[in-house]
Design an enzyme around this catalytic site. Structure first.
Site, PDB file in Angstrom:
ATOM      1  CG  MET A  28     -20.072  -8.523   6.612  1.00  0.00           C
ATOM      2  SD  MET A  28     -18.822  -9.369   7.611  1.00  0.00           S
ATOM      3  CE  MET A  28     -18.563 -10.854   6.673  1.00  0.00           C
ATOM      4  N   GLY A  34     -26.766 -12.788  -4.805  1.00  0.00           N
ATOM      5  CA  GLY A  34     -27.473 -13.177  -3.594  1.00  0.00           C
ATOM      6  C   GLY A  34     -27.912 -11.963  -2.795  1.00  0.00           C
ATOM      7  CG  HIS A  35     -25.086  -9.375  -1.032  1.00  0.00           C
ATOM      8  ND1 HIS A  35     -23.905  -9.799  -1.575  1.00  0.00           N
ATOM      9  CD2 HIS A  35     -24.991  -9.580   0.305  1.00  0.00           C
ATOM     10  CE1 HIS A  35     -23.116 -10.240  -0.609  1.00  0.00           C
ATOM     11  NE2 HIS A  35     -23.748 -10.123   0.538  1.00  0.00           N
ATOM     12  CB  VAL A 175     -29.110 -16.154  -5.522  1.00  0.00           C
ATOM     13  CG1 VAL A 175     -28.844 -15.889  -6.998  1.00  0.00           C
ATOM     14  CG2 VAL A 175     -30.303 -15.323  -5.043  1.00  0.00           C
ATOM     15  CB  SER A 185     -18.299 -12.645  -0.548  1.00  0.00           C
ATOM     16  OG  SER A 185     -19.472 -11.872  -0.566  1.00  0.00           O
TER      17      SER A 185
END
Length: 276
Positions: A28, A34-35, A175, A185
């Protein structure tokens, strides 16, 4: 060079020319490390990588939560470019829901009423519906999801199994910051003091994991840490099997926690080995 596409036809044209196996990283936006771990796993395991960036209204119960979700497309594109992503699909709501709000959708089943479910009614129906749409449009060989949202990962795996969807689901380890806080986020909403208080989640999980006993010992050890915390409203602390069924007497299990720190709701989990 990363190719940004918006509409369905643009995506179809871009997907048609992607070589080899295709990995999808659904997001999103507001990309963090992490992404990046998901993207790097996709790069390592697939010849082409697509990142979707779409703030899905179906998975938000409250309009104000949807509105305040961070949107930083320019920054996200720069990240994807640096990571060598082939295609970023950043559709608008009409591109994903061209006929208006969905009248037919995926229902997430019994597991969706547990853990995160009571705090987020309808959330997982929205997640699985949009994931189904992403799979239909991108047609990936593999899709990559972080283990931090472990209930979501489990339900996506069940979606693929139950609906015979030909996509391999890859879970990517959580992560963390150097102090152990799971990347999210939502961490941007924490004040300095709340950020410090939030560390009790990973402390409790690690304490439970290191208790290295039966289910009762693990829960008692983790629960004692949480009970002593200030400024943290614990929503649940649960021990389940790896598929989020009942905790086994021994063997692999998952310890999960959710809590509010100030106005921010955080989740985390760790793998645990029960000794019976």
């Amino acid at each position: 060079m990363t190719h940004l596409v918006r509409g369905r036809q643009e995506l179809a044209a871009a997907r048609k020319v992607l070589p080899g196996s295709v990995g999808l990283v659904p997001t999103m936006g507001a990309l963090h490390k992490g992404h990046l771990a998901n993207i790097r796993q996709a790069k390592a395991r697939c010849e082409s990588v697509v990142v979707s960036i779409f703030v899905n209204p179906m998975q938000f119960e409250r309009a104000d939560d949807l509105e305040r979700y961070p949107r930083r497309l320019a920054d996200d594109l720069a990240v994807c470019e640096a990571e060598g992503v082939d295609v970023v699909w950043a559709p608008g709501v009409p591109d994903v829901y061209p006929n208006g709000p969905a009248q037919v959708w995926v229902t997430a089943g019994e597991l969706a009423d547990q853990l995160e479910g009571p705090n987020r009614p309808g959330h997982f129906d929205g997640v699985l519906t949009v994931v189904s749409k992403l799979f239909a449009r991108v047609a990936p060989d593999r899709a990559f999801f972080g283990e931090k949202d472990y209930q979501q990962l489990t339900l996506v795996r069940r979606l693929v199994a139950d609906l015979d969807t030909d996509v391999e689901i890859i879970g990517v380890p959580t992560v963390r910051e150097a102090d152990g806080l799971a990347l999210s986020s939502r961490n941007v909403f924490l004040s300095t003091e709340e950020r410090r208080q939030a560390l009790v989640l990973i402390t409790a999980l690690r304490t439970g994991r290191d208790a290295a006993g039966n289910a009762s010992a693990v829960l008692e050890a983790a629960g004692t840490v949480l009970a002593a915390a200030e400024g943290v409203d614990v929503h649940y602390l649960e021990l389940r099997d790896p598929q989020l069924g009942r905790a086994p007497a021994s063997g692999p299990a998952r310890l999960l926690v959710a809590a509010s720190v100030g106005a921010t709701r955080l989740i985390d989990n760790l793998a645990v080995e029960l000794t019976g």
